[in-house]
Design a protein around this motif. Structure first.
Motif, PDB file in Angstrom:
ATOM      1  N   THR A 142     -32.690 115.478  53.484  1.00 42.99           N
ATOM      2  CA  THR A 142     -32.477 114.425  54.484  1.00 42.99           C
ATOM      3  C   THR A 142     -30.992 114.183  54.736  1.00 42.99           C
ATOM      4  O   THR A 142     -30.620 113.620  55.749  1.00 42.99           O
ATOM      5  N   LYS A 143     -30.146 114.588  53.776  1.00 42.26           N
ATOM      6  CA  LYS A 143     -28.701 114.365  53.932  1.00 42.26           C
ATOM      7  C   LYS A 143     -27.980 115.699  53.856  1.00 42.26           C
ATOM      8  O   LYS A 143     -28.205 116.483  52.918  1.00 42.26           O
ATOM      9  N   VAL A 144     -27.076 115.926  54.813  1.00 44.07           N
ATOM     10  CA  VAL A 144     -26.381 117.212  54.893  1.00 44.07           C
ATOM     11  C   VAL A 144     -24.872 116.972  55.002  1.00 44.07           C
ATOM     12  O   VAL A 144     -24.377 116.619  56.082  1.00 44.07           O
ATOM     13  N   PRO A 145     -24.140 117.108  53.894  1.00 40.82           N
ATOM     14  CA  PRO A 145     -22.689 116.894  53.958  1.00 40.82           C
ATOM     15  C   PRO A 145     -21.988 118.034  54.704  1.00 40.82           C
ATOM     16  O   PRO A 145     -21.978 119.173  54.236  1.00 40.82           O
ATOM     17  N   VAL A 146     -21.422 117.711  55.857  1.00 45.24           N
ATOM     18  CA  VAL A 146     -20.744 118.709  56.701  1.00 45.24           C
ATOM     19  C   VAL A 146     -19.593 118.050  57.445  1.00 45.24           C
ATOM     20  O   VAL A 146     -19.520 116.825  57.537  1.00 45.24           O
ATOM     21  N   GLY A 147     -18.719 118.875  57.984  1.00 44.42           N
ATOM     22  CA  GLY A 147     -17.643 118.393  58.849  1.00 44.42           C
ATOM     23  C   GLY A 147     -18.157 118.153  60.263  1.00 44.42           C
ATOM     24  O   GLY A 147     -19.302 118.477  60.594  1.00 44.42           O
ATOM     25  N   LYS A 148     -17.277 117.601  61.088  1.00 47.58           N
ATOM     26  CA  LYS A 148     -17.648 117.192  62.445  1.00 47.58           C
ATOM     27  C   LYS A 148     -18.168 118.364  63.280  1.00 47.58           C
ATOM     28  O   LYS A 148     -19.057 118.193  64.116  1.00 47.58           O
ATOM     29  N   ASP A 149     -17.618 119.561  63.054  1.00 46.49           N
ATOM     30  CA  ASP A 149     -18.012 120.711  63.879  1.00 46.49           C
ATOM     31  C   ASP A 149     -19.487 121.094  63.723  1.00 46.49           C
ATOM     32  O   ASP A 149     -20.001 121.871  64.515  1.00 46.49           O
ATOM     33  N   GLN A 150     -20.172 120.551  62.714  1.00 48.99           N
ATOM     34  CA  GLN A 150     -21.566 120.926  62.490  1.00 48.99           C
ATOM     35  C   GLN A 150     -22.553 119.913  63.070  1.00 48.99           C
ATOM     36  O   GLN A 150     -23.773 120.064  62.923  1.00 48.99           O
ATOM     37  N   GLU A 151     -22.024 118.892  63.722  1.00 49.02           N
ATOM     38  CA  GLU A 151     -22.872 117.800  64.220  1.00 49.02           C
ATOM     39  C   GLU A 151     -23.995 118.308  65.136  1.00 49.02           C
ATOM     40  O   GLU A 151     -25.147 117.924  65.002  1.00 49.02           O
ATOM     41  N   GLN A 152     -23.628 119.192  66.067  1.00 45.66           N
ATOM     42  CA  GLN A 152     -24.625 119.664  67.027  1.00 45.66           C
ATOM     43  C   GLN A 152     -25.706 120.501  66.334  1.00 45.66           C
ATOM     44  O   GLN A 152     -26.876 120.453  66.703  1.00 45.66           O
ATOM     45  N   HIS A 153     -25.299 121.263  65.307  1.00 51.04           N
ATOM     46  CA  HIS A 153     -26.289 122.047  64.563  1.00 51.04           C
ATOM     47  C   HIS A 153     -27.305 121.135  63.874  1.00 51.04           C
ATOM     48  O   HIS A 153     -28.489 121.459  63.787  1.00 51.04           O
TER      49      HIS A 153
END
Ligand code: TYM
Length: 332
Positions: A142-153
């Motif tokens: 349910t939680k995915v730690p990522v940078g801003k560039d992965q938002e659309q994915h």
């Protein structure tokens, strides 16, 4: 109460950089006590750029070392290679059956790749978001730690999850969210004045966790700046704002405020600011670099970690794929 499930990964395209660390890895480390964590090395995703077998293996191994050096603990989190989890590929196939050409072609990262590499627009690149959705949903994270560039994915992951649930009238998948401990997802800028730090902006614009102090100093002293402000209290141009953004990551608040004040009074000297930034960056990176060097030499320990991660990840993946097959109608 069961813990929330967390899942994320990084592509092994070379050494990890400050963007990977601040956008993702640092949060992986902070999350491992509080959540049920699955962190992998995305060594299927890296095939879109056609690495040689030696490069693929060495890069993947190097990322594992860098995960451990940053503080990931194979006892507290499940750490594994994506290619050790064939269940992911089965789920990828199921999602591909309900992913449409139009929506895949509209993904920003796909359009960027087409522009950068018009001669290598392969199907793996197009279906990158369905593989990413499979990575995450194979563990029902349910939680995915990522940078801003992965938002659309992440948005697409929710689309594929919801679509599957609707199609089969079953609540199989949760709708995962991008995660960061702060309020906003992170974007670490490149040193060349525009864009985000990463391979595509070039090595000279990127601070790697493996960079020696002299390399860091050289890169930062060459970072793009301008001739300085001519009017008091003006907004900063992009390349200057980027220097401040990097400073906010590695320097104390007092240091940032000091240079901010000089900027607002038109008295800033970028040479001084960069010197300070370079020293603070070295202090930030050097302990990581040292740990990377230490861990890299113990092959047997790495092998054990890889086997343990694979075993733990497959338990979770097997349960999901069993349920998914049943829901789809494979009941033979
Ligand atoms: P990748 O390998 O390009 O980057 C790994 C992680 O680092 C973050 N990142 C940044 N964050 C802030 N500023 C930057 N300049 C910066 N550069 C990179 C990325 O946001 C990412 O979190 N598709 C993914 C890998 C992946 C994945 C997944 C992630 C595959 N399957 C499932 C999460 C869940 C990628 O290419 O990231």
């Amino acid at each position: 109460m069961p813990k929330d499930i967390v899942c994320s990964g990084i592509r092994p395209t070379g050494n990890l950089h400050l963007g990977n660390y601040c956008g993702a890895l640092k949060n992986f480390v902070k999350m491992q006590d509080e959540y049920d964590c699955y962190f992998f090395i995305a060594d299927y995703h890296s095939l879109t750029t056609h690495p040689t077998p030696d490069n693929l293996y060495q890069n993947a191994r190097q990322i594992l070392i860098q995960y451990l050096a940053a503080g990931l603990d194979p006892e507290r989190a499940t750490i594994y290679f994506q290619s050790d989890l064939p269940e992911t590929i089965e789920l990828y196939l199921f999602f591909n059956m309900n992913a449409y050409l139009g929506e895949l072609e509209r993904v920003t990262s796909f359009k960027d790749k087409v522009r950068q590499n018009p001669n290598n627009v392969n199907a793996g690149l197009l279906t990158y978001p369905t593989l990413m959705a499979a990575d995450i949903l194979i563990h029902k994270a349910t939680k995915v730690p990522v940078g801003k560039d992965q938002e659309q994915h992440l948005e697409m992951t929710r689309t594929f999850a919801q679509r599957f649930n609707n199609m089969y009238g079953a609540e199989v998948f949760p709708l995962p969210q991008a995660f960061n401990f702060g309020t906003d997802l992170v974007k670490i800028p490149a040193l060349n004045g525009t864009g985000k730090m990463g391979k595509s902006e070039g090595e000279a614009s990127t601070i790697f966790l493996t960079d020696e102090p002299s390399v860091i100093r050289k890169k930062i002293m060459k970072a793009k700046s301008d001739s300085g402000p001519t009017m008091m209290n003006q907004p900063k141009p992009e390349e200057i704002e980027n220097l401040f953004a990097l400073m906010r990551v590695v320097s104390s608040k007092d240091t940032v405020d000091y240079f901010d004040d000089l900027y607002n009074r038109c008295q800033i000297r970028y040479g001084d600011m960069k010197k300070q930034l370079a020293e603070d960056m070295v202090v930030f990176i050097e302990p990581l670099r040292q740990r990377i060097l230490e861990i890299g030499s113990d092959d047997l320990a790495l092998r054990r970690i890889i086997d343990l991660g694979k075993e733990k990840a497959r338990v979770s993946a097997a349960a999901t794929i069993h349920e998914v097959r049943h829901v789809i109608g494979y009941r033979n």
